[in-house]
Design an enzyme around this catalytic site. Structure first.
Site, short mmCIF file in Angstrom:
data_model
loop_
_atom_site.label_atom_id
_atom_site.label_comp_id
_atom_site.label_asym_id
_atom_site.label_seq_id
_atom_site.Cartn_x
_atom_site.Cartn_y
_atom_site.Cartn_z
N ASP A 19 45.58 45.09 32.95
CA ASP A 19 45.46 44.79 31.53
C ASP A 19 44.30 43.81 31.35
O ASP A 19 43.83 43.21 32.32
CB ASP A 19 46.78 44.18 31.05
CG ASP A 19 46.73 43.74 29.60
OD1 ASP A 19 46.35 44.56 28.74
OD2 ASP A 19 47.06 42.57 29.33
N ASP A 21 43.45 41.52 27.93
CA ASP A 21 43.77 40.29 27.20
C ASP A 21 45.04 39.65 27.74
O ASP A 21 46.09 40.29 27.80
CB ASP A 21 43.97 40.61 25.71
CG ASP A 21 42.73 41.22 25.08
OD1 ASP A 21 41.67 40.59 25.14
OD2 ASP A 21 42.83 42.33 24.52
N ASP A 179 50.53 41.18 31.55
CA ASP A 179 51.05 39.87 31.16
C ASP A 179 52.23 39.95 30.22
O ASP A 179 52.72 38.91 29.75
CB ASP A 179 49.94 39.04 30.50
CG ASP A 179 49.62 39.52 29.09
OD1 ASP A 179 49.38 40.74 28.92
OD2 ASP A 179 49.59 38.69 28.16
#
Length: 231
Positions: A19, A21, A179
């Site tokens: 991922d 961001d 995240d």
């Protein structure tokens, strides 16, 4: 509630999907600046970074809709607000973003392990590629897909399945690193093992309460994690 690691995985790892961001780059500053530029142009009140952090992770449309709801704007403003926001973000992309500590070392460890790497994000592809280039990370990924690459976004498993196809790897041999529960939910449904970083956004919720195969406080911990996977 935390979930114990399920390592080792059933197949040897051949690839990793990361991922963007909240995993590779802290883009909260970019998002906040672009949103506030948009809000100012529309003569709406500004939002703080703490509020914005809770809206990150489900794509630009979700981020913008939640922001407009938060400031009490009329839903009819959405289309115009999107135009203004995208223009603002295009001019600010990467300026207030910071690569997280340990990311460069973690990516190097994955590459040294012979894994094929992809970046998969709900951010528009144009902005994802621009951000990776601005932060010197573009050359690390053979595949980069944004949220506009497929008809559905994470947490739907489709983007992960399509990314695995592009990498030429089985989902069970492709590690998802993210995240948030979006990443974990998509990985579980796609059949990919998943590891989450503890420093990202996760919609303002404790990430260790998410069902994942493991957690790292820094991507620099990946070499040790890879050893455990191969044990």
């Amino acid at each position: 509630m935390t979930f114990p690691p399920r390592l080792p995985f059933p197949l040897p790892l051949r690839a990793a999907i990361l991922d963007l961001d909240g995993t590779l780059v802290d883009t909260l500053g970019d998002f906040t600046a672009a949103l506030n530029a948009m809000l100012a142009e529309l003569r709406l009140p500004p939002v703080g970074a703490g509020v914005v952090a809770g809206f990150i992770g489900k794509g630009t449309e979700h981020l913008l809709r939640e922001t407009l709801v938060h400031v009490g704007a009329a839903p009819s403003l959405f289309e115009h607000a999107m135009e203004v926001y995208l223009r603002a973000y295009r001019g600010l992309n990467g300026q207030a973003a910071i690569v997280y500590p340990g990311v460069v070392e973690g990516i190097a460890a994955l590459r040294a392990a012979g894994l094929r790497l992809a970046c998969l994000t709900n951010k528009p592809g144009e902005f994802a590629r621009g951000l990776l280039a601005a932060k010197g990370l573009a050359g690390d990924f053979g595949v980069v897909f944004g949220g506009d690459a497929f008809e559905r976004k994470k947490p739907d498993p489709l983007p992960l399945r399509k990314t695995c196809e592009a990498l030429g790897t089985e989902p069970a041999a492709t590690l998802m690193i993210g995240d948030s529960r979006n990443d974990a939910t998509a990985a579980r449904a796609a059949g990919c093992p998943v590891v989450l970083v503890t420093y990202g956004y996760n919609h303002g919720e404790p990430v260790r309460g998410v069902d994942a195969d493991g957690f790292v406080d820094s991507l620099a911990e990946l070499p040790e994690l890879l050893k455990r996977m191969r044990a």
